[in-house]
Design an enzyme around this catalytic site. Sequence first.
Site, PDB file in Angstrom:
ATOM      1  N   ARG A  47       0.905  -0.977   0.130  1.00  0.00           N
ATOM      2  CA  ARG A  47      -0.038   0.075   0.019  1.00  0.00           C
ATOM      3  C   ARG A  47       0.777   1.202  -0.009  1.00  0.00           C
ATOM      4  O   ARG A  47       0.588   2.239  -0.577  1.00  0.00           O
ATOM      5  CB  ARG A  47      -1.035   0.041   1.345  1.00  0.00           C
ATOM      6  CG  ARG A  47      -1.720   1.287   1.532  1.00  0.00           C
ATOM      7  CD  ARG A  47      -2.960   1.085   1.961  1.00  0.00           C
ATOM      8  NE  ARG A  47      -2.764   0.351   3.279  1.00  0.00           N
ATOM      9  CZ  ARG A  47      -2.356   0.548   4.449  1.00  0.00           C
ATOM     10  NH1 ARG A  47      -1.758   1.879   4.595  1.00  0.00           N
ATOM     11  NH2 ARG A  47      -2.411   0.162   5.471  1.00  0.00           N
ATOM     12  N   TYR A  99     -15.225  17.549 -16.356  1.00  0.00           N
ATOM     13  CA  TYR A  99     -16.014  16.265 -16.531  1.00  0.00           C
ATOM     14  C   TYR A  99     -16.785  16.192 -15.061  1.00  0.00           C
ATOM     15  O   TYR A  99     -16.630  16.506 -14.133  1.00  0.00           O
ATOM     16  CB  TYR A  99     -14.547  15.209 -15.933  1.00  0.00           C
ATOM     17  CG  TYR A  99     -15.075  13.729 -15.808  1.00  0.00           C
ATOM     18  CD1 TYR A  99     -15.484  13.027 -16.832  1.00  0.00           C
ATOM     19  CD2 TYR A  99     -14.839  13.276 -14.627  1.00  0.00           C
ATOM     20  CE1 TYR A  99     -15.924  11.807 -16.476  1.00  0.00           C
ATOM     21  CE2 TYR A  99     -15.321  12.099 -14.172  1.00  0.00           C
ATOM     22  CZ  TYR A  99     -15.763  11.259 -15.398  1.00  0.00           C
ATOM     23  OH  TYR A  99     -16.109   9.867 -15.178  1.00  0.00           O
ATOM     24  N   ASP A 171      -6.473  19.203 -15.140  1.00  0.00           N
ATOM     25  CA  ASP A 171      -6.817  17.739 -15.759  1.00  0.00           C
ATOM     26  C   ASP A 171      -6.404  17.585 -17.136  1.00  0.00           C
ATOM     27  O   ASP A 171      -6.945  18.201 -17.923  1.00  0.00           O
ATOM     28  CB  ASP A 171      -8.427  17.642 -15.682  1.00  0.00           C
ATOM     29  CG  ASP A 171      -8.642  16.078 -15.994  1.00  0.00           C
ATOM     30  OD1 ASP A 171      -8.130  15.545 -16.765  1.00  0.00           O
ATOM     31  OD2 ASP A 171      -9.659  15.639 -15.737  1.00  0.00           O
ATOM     32  N   LYS A 196      -7.430   6.462 -19.944  1.00  0.00           N
ATOM     33  CA  LYS A 196      -7.843   6.665 -20.982  1.00  0.00           C
ATOM     34  C   LYS A 196      -6.798   6.929 -21.953  1.00  0.00           C
ATOM     35  O   LYS A 196      -6.299   5.633 -22.200  1.00  0.00           O
ATOM     36  CB  LYS A 196      -8.531   8.535 -21.096  1.00  0.00           C
ATOM     37  CG  LYS A 196      -9.395   8.702 -20.061  1.00  0.00           C
ATOM     38  CD  LYS A 196     -10.711   7.715 -20.229  1.00  0.00           C
ATOM     39  CE  LYS A 196     -11.740   7.939 -19.042  1.00  0.00           C
ATOM     40  NZ  LYS A 196     -12.041   9.078 -18.741  1.00  0.00           N
TER      41      LYS A 196
HETATM   42  C1  LIG Z   1     -12.475   9.820 -17.322  1.00  0.00           C
HETATM   43  C2  LIG Z   1     -12.030  11.009 -16.720  1.00  0.00           C
HETATM   44  C3  LIG Z   1     -11.776  11.337 -15.591  1.00  0.00           C
HETATM   45  C4  LIG Z   1     -12.329  10.123 -14.459  1.00  0.00           C
HETATM   46  O1  LIG Z   1     -11.513   8.902 -14.609  1.00  0.00           O
HETATM   47  P1  LIG Z   1     -11.742   7.619 -14.062  1.00  0.00           P
HETATM   48  O2  LIG Z   1     -10.575   6.829 -14.090  1.00  0.00           O
HETATM   49  O3  LIG Z   1     -13.051   7.395 -14.884  1.00  0.00           O
HETATM   50  O4  LIG Z   1     -11.988   7.902 -12.681  1.00  0.00           O
HETATM   51  C5  LIG Z   1     -11.533  12.543 -15.133  1.00  0.00           C
HETATM   52  N1  LIG Z   1     -11.473  13.549 -16.344  1.00  0.00           N
HETATM   53  C6  LIG Z   1     -11.540  13.315 -17.567  1.00  0.00           C
HETATM   54  C7  LIG Z   1     -11.294  14.494 -18.517  1.00  0.00           C
HETATM   55  C8  LIG Z   1     -11.750  11.970 -17.881  1.00  0.00           C
HETATM   56  O5  LIG Z   1     -11.829  11.665 -19.348  1.00  0.00           O
END
Ligand SMILES: *Cc1c(COP(=O)(O)O)cnc(C)c1O
Length: 373
Positions: A47, A99, A171, A196
């Site tokens: 962890r 998001y 982000d 992603k």
């Molecule tokens: C998918 C996404 C998230 C969240 O990510 P998860 O792995 O689904 O929790 C945050 N910001 C953006 C721009 C995203 O496309």
Amino acid sequence: MHIETLAVHAGHEIDPSTAAVTPAIHLSTTFAREADGSYRAGFLYSRYSNPNRAALERCLALLEGGVAAATFSSGSAATMTLLQAIGPGAHVIAPDDAYFGTIKLARDIFGPWGLELSVVDMTNPANVEKALRPNTKLVWIETPSNPLLRVVDIEAIAKLAHTRGATCAVDNTWGTPILQRPLDLGADISMHATTKYLGGHSDVLGGALIARENSELFQRIVSIQMTGGAVPSPFECWLTMRGIRTLPLRVHAQSASALELARVLERAPRVEAVHYPGLTSHPAHDIACRQMSGFGGMLSVQAGANRTESLAIASRLKLFTQATSLGGTESLVEHRASVEGPGTRAPENLLRVSVGLEHVEDLIADFQAALTG
Ligand SMILES: *Cc1c(COP(=O)(O)O)cnc(C)c1O
């Protein structure tokens, strides 16, 4: 060193015990202590850290040009950890086209905890300036944004945040470190849903926070990561590392195809609007040209007169699978309003498109047939 080279080599080394070229997956949750009380490789318990996670964190820090990274079990867990680290009673400014999960976290989960949230249109920095309060601790940027592909001037907003001593986090999931470098533009933290583009194959969930400096805030982030344990497993780290090796190639190909598709869709019948920062018609195309080296693989198209027509167009597409998420090798299309549900800001005829690695001519033909069909 060029980012293509870093993507292949950062965090990788020949395994000293076996000479394996491809890294092993270390499943052990615990590590033996030496007679003198030390730990041979610095690992104690999984962890806190483990070899696969440490390699991924090294790699991400190098890719984003930061000093360190902390990885999490999802992008949302990364965002949640940053909000926890900011602390209760803080004021946070976020963009109105973020998001939806990010806004939901800040409002519904952290609201009762004392977080004050201002949601503003960040395409005009004056709106951020007006929203600043004495207790503003975090200015959150998402650019290009979800799902309208709005573009925010990172340098300008980071400067505004810093006038009040607030942290600026970006982000960078859609931009990727290949096309956009928030830390070089003055942001303090770059965040990724590694789910992603970095993972890149729609088979691993993960998140990361990368820091420009080893600040007190980043130390709190690491402390929450290690104590709370919302961490990725060794296999997930390994998969993400494997994805990163081809990240530059994938992102360049997806960007080139997205630009071509966007240009065709802009002139296609039954299309009301195409949202893509690479189009000269995009309201912040000039900012995108300045702060991005490519425009990414995501675009949104408003097609059909209403929700029903838009959904019908999506269902006629053969190469674009109707599914949420993005950044994989396969093209996806999503009717965003119905996925987000009540309270969505997505127009009823908006289809969000993640362009994959198929040949662009096939993708264009598929869309043209779906629009006219
Ligand atoms: C998918 C996404 C998230 C969240 O990510 P998860 O792995 O689904 O929790 C945050 N910001 C953006 C721009 C995203 O496309």
